[in-house]
Design a protein around this motif. Sequence first.
Motif, short mmCIF file in Angstrom:
data_model
loop_
_atom_site.label_atom_id
_atom_site.label_comp_id
_atom_site.label_asym_id
_atom_site.label_seq_id
_atom_site.Cartn_x
_atom_site.Cartn_y
_atom_site.Cartn_z
N THR A 99 0.73 -1.25 -0.01
CA THR A 99 -0.14 0.14 -0.05
C THR A 99 0.80 1.20 0.09
O THR A 99 1.96 1.31 0.46
CB THR A 99 -0.86 -0.01 1.21
OG1 THR A 99 -2.10 0.89 0.83
CG2 THR A 99 -0.47 0.45 2.47
N THR A 112 0.86 4.00 1.94
CA THR A 112 1.51 4.22 3.25
C THR A 112 2.76 3.50 3.36
O THR A 112 3.95 4.01 3.94
CB THR A 112 0.64 4.20 4.21
OG1 THR A 112 -0.36 5.19 4.18
CG2 THR A 112 1.22 4.24 5.74
N GLU A 132 -8.38 19.16 -0.55
CA GLU A 132 -7.20 18.53 -1.17
C GLU A 132 -6.00 19.71 -0.68
O GLU A 132 -6.29 20.80 -0.41
CB GLU A 132 -6.96 18.55 -2.67
CG GLU A 132 -7.06 17.32 -3.14
CD GLU A 132 -5.79 16.38 -2.75
OE1 GLU A 132 -4.77 17.07 -2.41
OE2 GLU A 132 -5.67 15.07 -3.09
P1 NAI Z 1 -2.49 9.24 -2.70
O1 NAI Z 1 -1.15 9.93 -2.33
O2 NAI Z 1 -2.80 8.76 -4.20
O3 NAI Z 1 -3.64 10.18 -2.05
C1 NAI Z 1 -3.76 10.88 -1.03
C2 NAI Z 1 -4.17 12.36 -1.29
O4 NAI Z 1 -4.53 12.99 -0.19
C3 NAI Z 1 -3.23 12.94 -2.07
O5 NAI Z 1 -3.56 13.67 -3.33
C4 NAI Z 1 -2.73 14.35 -1.01
O6 NAI Z 1 -2.50 15.47 -1.71
C5 NAI Z 1 -4.22 14.40 -0.23
N1 NAI Z 1 -3.71 15.06 1.29
C6 NAI Z 1 -2.68 14.78 1.88
N2 NAI Z 1 -2.91 15.46 2.93
C7 NAI Z 1 -4.10 16.08 3.08
C8 NAI Z 1 -4.91 16.94 3.75
N3 NAI Z 1 -4.42 17.19 4.98
N4 NAI Z 1 -6.34 17.25 3.33
C9 NAI Z 1 -6.59 16.87 2.21
N5 NAI Z 1 -5.72 16.01 1.40
C10 NAI Z 1 -4.68 15.83 1.70
O7 NAI Z 1 -2.70 7.83 -1.75
P2 NAI Z 1 -3.80 6.86 -2.23
O8 NAI Z 1 -3.15 5.75 -2.80
O9 NAI Z 1 -5.15 7.55 -2.51
O10 NAI Z 1 -4.02 6.14 -0.58
C11 NAI Z 1 -4.47 7.00 0.55
C12 NAI Z 1 -4.33 6.03 1.74
O11 NAI Z 1 -5.15 5.07 1.80
C13 NAI Z 1 -2.89 5.55 2.13
O12 NAI Z 1 -2.93 5.45 3.51
C14 NAI Z 1 -2.98 4.07 1.54
O13 NAI Z 1 -2.12 3.26 2.24
C15 NAI Z 1 -4.57 3.63 2.22
N6 NAI Z 1 -5.14 2.67 1.20
C16 NAI Z 1 -6.19 2.15 1.91
C17 NAI Z 1 -6.95 1.23 1.04
C18 NAI Z 1 -8.25 0.40 1.71
O14 NAI Z 1 -8.73 -0.53 1.24
N7 NAI Z 1 -8.54 0.89 3.12
C19 NAI Z 1 -6.73 0.83 -0.26
C20 NAI Z 1 -5.62 1.41 -0.56
C21 NAI Z 1 -4.82 2.39 0.02
#
Ligand code: NAI
Length: 478
Positions: A202, A204, A288
């Motif tokens: 993932t 993170t 965002e």
């Molecule tokens: P990503 O990096 O593509 O997206 C995260 C977004 O959040 C970025 O666009 C970033 O600019 C934004 N962001 C950061 N701080 C912020 C804030 N304070 N306010 C608003 N926006 C903010 O990451 P992705 O792939 O979308 O993953 C996000 C999280 O979800 C990670 O922790 C990942 O490990 C987890 N994840 C969870 C899954 C699940 O099944 N629950 C599946 C896949 C990933």
Amino acid sequence: MTFDYKVADLGLAEFGRKEIRLAEHEMPGLMAMRAQYGESKPLAGARIMGSLHMTIQTAVLIETLVALGAEVRWVSCNIFSTQDHAAAAVVVGPNGTADAPQGVPVFAWKGETLEEYWWCTEQALTWPGNDGPNMILDDGGDATMLVHKGTEFEKAGAVPDPSTAESEEYGVVLSVLTRTLQEDPQRWTTIGQGIKGVTEETTTGVHRLYEMHKAGALLFPAINVNDSVTKSKFDNKYGCRHSLIDGINRATDVLIGGKVAVVCGYGDVGKGCAESLRGQGARVIVTEIDPICALQAAMDGYQVTTLDDVVGTADIFVTTTGNKDVITADQMSRMKHQAIVGNIGHFDNEIDMAGLYKTAGIERVTIKPQVDEFRFADGHTVIILSEGRLLNLGNATGHPSFVMSNSFTNQVLAQIELFAKTTEYPTDVYVLPKHLDEMVARLHLDALGVKLTELSKEQAEYLGVPVEGPYKSDAYRY
Ligand code: NAI
């Protein structure tokens, strides 16, 4: 055969086995791996320690790794995400019984304490008769972190002090390390030296790996499975599009249509979440910090604003950022009565739960497991899902099989790469080559009745790509 394991109830194995059978049909990528590599067994000799949500889909992954020759020990990477029938079925195995299990040692059950969670991780890293695993398959990086932290303390000859930990959970980690240091001052160093590599699931966890590599601290090579296109552009997006509202519905059964829903973060996960809430008729607002993602959200038709602007008027809040302190206790105190607050990012620090517990006069009323109402002194409440941990696995059953088949086929290929071609991967963080990414997608087309157009030789020459692919440069973003 006897082996150590700890799950909730082996009596659930038959139910688990039936669901595994249904899932296998929905996981053509993994079944193709079994057909292709079942005889040659490229993972013979691999001792894989897995730390990834112990669900039905993961059961199919585990049994694929075993079919390819690996020995496996497994834990969940979250205290709430285990499906107890899946864990039981994996321990019993396809040919065993509850009285005579013949499967794989699993240490996982739904609703572990933090102490139990880290105990389970330690057990799965402890290989009977050997020094430890020679491969890790990680989701979020907790197993990798334990080996690295342990090695760091052992090298420094320093005794960890749990009372200095910045969080309750890290205090538990330090307690484990304090004990192991007393028992065997070389324990984690030995385990770390035996590991050929880790494949990380993932965003993170991948972030943690790049940080360690940048700091010169990474002990073994890693493959970033998350950034295979057939992982992050599918699991993170379409998986969350499915499992986010599944979690909200099972937890609250509130009508989503017409409600105002705020999605914090518009990365891959946020895009899937926003789409699913909109699909239910919610009016979706995005927050965002990245101008590119903010512009994408606006062009996809969402209002983009700050959380403070809408905190008092929205009905549902979902964090998807992988960042910390995205929703503070103060912001929760200003929400509408019975606003729903949940997180789908990997760790539980996106919503400031520690701050919420410390709020003066706060009262917690548990509605059912993983659904709590927090009553503020003025009488209004917020509904918190899964205590701020990822709600799609805490309140529902995570992503469905078909999308996880894509993610896990990447995992299997990455395990084979690192285990069978160790010398080709000096310590660094890698992604799988594009032809394997395209192969994973190809393996899932027939099941959906997709007919692919074939390039002619002339067209391929015109585009400058081989007829059989890969079709895009590494810079292409899909
Ligand atoms: P990503 O990096 O593509 O997206 C995260 C977004 O959040 C970025 O666009 C970033 O600019 C934004 N962001 C950061 N701080 C912020 C804030 N304070 N306010 C608003 N926006 C903010 O990451 P992705 O792939 O979308 O993953 C996000 C999280 O979800 C990670 O922790 C990942 O490990 C987890 N994840 C969870 C899954 C699940 O099944 N629950 C599946 C896949 C990933």
